[in-house]
Scaffold this active site. Structure first.
Site, mmCIF file in Angstrom:
data_model
loop_
_atom_site.group_PDB
_atom_site.id
_atom_site.type_symbol
_atom_site.label_atom_id
_atom_site.label_comp_id
_atom_site.label_asym_id
_atom_site.label_seq_id
_atom_site.Cartn_x
_atom_site.Cartn_y
_atom_site.Cartn_z
ATOM 1 N N ASN A 1 0.846 -1.195 0.000
ATOM 2 C CA ASN A 1 0.000 0.000 0.000
ATOM 3 C C ASN A 1 0.880 1.243 0.000
ATOM 4 O O ASN A 1 1.712 1.413 0.890
ATOM 5 C CB ASN A 1 -0.898 0.033 1.241
ATOM 6 N N GLU A 2 0.707 2.057 -0.987
ATOM 7 C CA GLU A 2 1.396 3.362 -1.046
ATOM 8 C C GLU A 2 2.832 3.286 -0.543
ATOM 9 O O GLU A 2 3.179 3.842 0.503
ATOM 10 C CB GLU A 2 0.607 4.407 -0.251
ATOM 11 N N GLU B 1 -8.218 4.992 -4.762
ATOM 12 C CA GLU B 1 -8.686 5.599 -3.508
ATOM 13 C C GLU B 1 -9.001 7.066 -3.734
ATOM 14 O O GLU B 1 -8.261 7.773 -4.425
ATOM 15 C CB GLU B 1 -7.596 5.557 -2.424
HETATM 16 C C1 GLA Z 1 -4.054 6.504 2.004
HETATM 17 C C2 GLA Z 1 -4.030 5.051 2.428
HETATM 18 C C3 GLA Z 1 -5.279 4.615 3.104
HETATM 19 C C4 GLA Z 1 -5.788 5.687 4.042
HETATM 20 C C5 GLA Z 1 -6.004 6.967 3.277
HETATM 21 C C6 GLA Z 1 -6.587 8.066 4.097
HETATM 22 O O1 GLA Z 1 -4.387 6.722 0.715
HETATM 23 O O2 GLA Z 1 -3.742 4.172 1.383
HETATM 24 O O3 GLA Z 1 -4.985 3.435 3.807
HETATM 25 O O4 GLA Z 1 -4.867 5.882 5.054
HETATM 26 O O5 GLA Z 1 -4.770 7.386 2.771
HETATM 27 O O6 GLA Z 1 -5.677 8.728 4.885
#
Ligand code: GLA
Length: 673
Positions: free
Chosen positions: A144-145, A304
């Protein structure tokens, strides 16, 4: 027929059985067809090292499959479990100040630590073996990110290995980093470390290479997972969601080559009109990255966005009524294969308990869930556009390495803002109704009518050749201050700026004149603030000049004909109105007066209405997003539509249609011959 994905991050592990059961019913009601599951669930999937518990995930995936909801199954490696940090403290990241972080939040990992790499491979292999044939699986969502930096001993070792590959021997590194300055010359590889906290300004070339290294180290981590997932079933697409922020060391142009579709998260940092502009920017960037995906058709997906309040420390932005639909359709208009959210249901507890969800704390009887259902009903109506191309009117260069290099504290003006310069160009083009691709000139450039090169600080010889070639083949290029100044090591190209682009632009800048927050001169184009330059002509003609100040009478805008095209140089910082007028008025015979006046009437987006086209042969889909509060009467013929077009969202004729304030329309029909 193509599908547009609709849904969000779904975290059943946070909820009791009755809520999970309610969720699938609500998903069906809203038209959800894809949810991202398992993003931070490692500690539940592997509660003790090497011991797995997949029961809850089996049940959830089966339930989703039965409900007809697809799954983007995440690998949970962005949040290693508490046992991992206890067993492998050396694999926890170390900050630039030398503080070793401990478990307690998320993203606490060090991609260069062997124990972390091994643990990630074990959990990913277990997931791949168990679920690659599951009927709910549509997509693997790795990690994730990506974005946690580490200055550990593991990072030092990996960084040295990376530097050896890039520079060869130590003398080449010393040369590239200009270590003769301030006595930084290295005599032993073991002394080369990641750029930790230091007494005063850091060596910018050292920091720049560290950021490049981080991107490659994280890419290796992603690729290790991708290989495992692909070996289980090569047909299941693999991606990772890219974040956007100056803490993110990922070079997305490079990463996109290893994705089956580009996945991006988008969180505008301001409300209202600026949010709409930032949404278009994020979408255009994602589509441009996706041009490097090996699969055809530039596939990308908004993975997202916020459904309501985005709350992160220091930043709170809410979505006004209607924005959920408009921002989602802005992404789809610009090529996204759907619209996804973080998250499906707002959490009750935990660090993001005040972060919005598609199902808010109030439950489904709420404005937000009603808008979610509205969007879920609209998306299938425009799914026919999913494979249609997005024609563009212009391109803008975007180079993460120049962004990183211009983040250095050692540049001549603390206000230098590469991202701000690129955003400004995109914003003024967006306002004038032009759709834009981003490009990085490490490859031959497409024959778009206009190419804007904002503050492209690092320019390699290859990139300079591509830019020159674009102009010679008939293009119109506009470069803005600080472009071409340095080579890829960040070393200034001497002999006059803009270094690598001097010849193409036909100018030689003798002197940079930064003056933060200061009005410097009135010019033919408007007022100049903060930055200007002393320009000498070496082939170009002056088109606009300074009317006051130290540089009165000297050029501020020049034009150089080269091959069949033209290269313009703007040597000063202008506000949005002046820059917009300039970019709207460029032409072979344009005079200063043409460039100052801009177009006679503002186009639709100038008035707050965003118009984006998709095309497939003679068929077109024209997305009209009315960001204003006032009704907007559509004129199908002036948009290039042949008679007979319809609005797909309301099933009404496009002729005579008015898009209400805050509303949307998608006009579909044939292009006028
Ligand atoms: C990011 C993350 C999510 C969540 C959002 C909102 O995009 O990938 O898990 O934390 O931010 O803050």
């Amino acid at each position: 027929m193509s599908v547009l994905w609709f849904g969000g991050d779904h975290n059943p592990e946070q909820w009791p059985e009755e809520v999970r059961a309610e969720d699938t019913g609500l998903m069906r009601r809203a038209g959800v067809n894809l949810v991202t599951v398992g993003v931070f669930s490692w500690s539940l999937l592997e509660p003790r090292e090497g011991e797995f518990d997949f029961g809850w995930l089996d049940r959830e995936l089966d339930r989703l499959a039965d409900a007809g909801v697809g799954v983007a199954l995440a690998t949970p490696t962005a949040s290693p479990p508490p046992w991992f940090g206890a067993a492998h403290p050396d694999a926890m990241p170390v900050t630039a100040e030398g503080v070793r972080l401990t478990h307690g939040s998320r993203d606490t990992y060090d991609v260069t630590a062997p124990a972390y790499q091994a643990a990630c491979e074990r959990i990913v292999r277990a997931l791949a073996e168990r679920y690659s044939a599951h009927p709910a699986l549509r997509l693997w969502h790795v990690h994730n990110e990506y974005g946690t930096w580490s200055h550990s001993a593991h990072a030092d070792r990996a960084f040295r290995g990376w530097l050896r590959k890039r520079h060869g021997d130590l003398e080449a590194l010393n040369e590239a980093w200009t270590t003769a300055f301030w006595g930084q010359h290295y005599s032993d590889w073991e002394h080369v470390r990641t750029p930790r906290a230091t007494q005063y300004l850091a060596n910018p070339a050292h920091v720049l290479d560290f950021r490049r290294f981080l991107s490659d180290a994280m890419l290796d981590h992603y690729l290790a997972q991708r290989t495992i997932l692909k070996s289980a079933d090569p047909a299941v697409p693999v991606t990772t969601n890219l974040a956007f922020g100056d803490w993110v060391p990922v070079d997305a142009w490079k990463w996109a080559e290893h994705m089956d579709l580009v996945a991006v998260d988008d969180y505008p940092s301001a409300p209202g009109a600026e949010a709409a502009a930032q949404t278009a920017f994020a979408a255009d960037l994602a589509r441009s990255y996706a041009a490097r995906v090996p699969a055809k058709g530039r596939p990308w997906l908004l993975t997202e966005q916020a459904a309501g309040v985005l709350y992160t420390p220091g930043r709170t932005v809410s979505k006004a009524p209607g924005e959920l639909v408009r921002h989602s359709l802005s992404h789809v208009a610009r090529g996204s294969r759907g619209a996804m959210f973080f998250q499906w249901r707002a959490s009750r507890g935990g660090a993001e308990q005040w972060y919005s969800g598609m199902v808010p704390h109030a439950g489904p009887d709420s404005r937000i869930f009603r808008e979610v259902c509205e969007l879920g009903a609209l998306l299938p109506r425009v799914a026919g556009a999913a494979d249609a191309r997005v024609p563009v009117d212009a391109a803008v260069t975007w180079d993460p390495e120049s962004w990183w290099a211009m983040g250095a504290a050692s540049l001549p003006d603390a206000d230098l803002d590469y991202l701000g310069a690129v955003r400004q160009v995109h914003r003024v083009l967006w306002r004038s109704g032009r759709t834009v691709d981003f490009v990085r000139p490490d490859r031959p450039l497409p024959p778009v009518p206009l190419l804007v090169v904002p503050s492209l600080y690092l320019v390699s010889d290859t990139a300079a050749a591509h830019l020159a070639d674009y102009v010679e083949r008939g293009g119109t290029l506009v470069a803005t201050p600080l472009s071409g100044i340095a080579d890829p090591h960040g070393t200034v190209r001497t002999g006059g700026h803009p270094g690598a682009l001097r010849d193409l632009l036909g100018v030689r800048v003798e002197e940079l004149r930064p003056a933060p927050d200061t009005e410097l001169s009135d010019t033919d184009l408007g007022t100049v603030r903060g930055w200007t330059e002393a320009v000498r002509l070496t082939g170009a003609e002056p088109v606009a000049v300074h009317r006051s100040g130290d540089l009165a009478g000297q050029p501020v805008l020049t034009r150089n004909r080269r091959g069949s095209g033209t290269a313009w140089y703007l040597s000063a910082r202008l506000d949005d109105a002046a820059l917009g007028a300039l970019l709207a008025g460029l032409g072979a015979r344009a005079t200063a007066a043409d460039l100052r006046a801009g177009p006679a009437t503002p186009s639709a987006p100038e008035a707050g209405v965003e118009v984006v086209r998709r095309e497939d042969g003679a068929l077109t889909w024209i997305f009209v997003l009315n960001h204003t509060g006032a009704p907007y009467p559509v004129a199908p013929a002036s948009l290039g539509l042949a008679p007979g077009a319809v609005d797909l969202l309301t099933d009404t004729a496009a002729e005579g249609l008015t898009v209400p304030g805050g509303g949307v329309a998608v006009l579909h029909g044939r292009l006028s011959p």
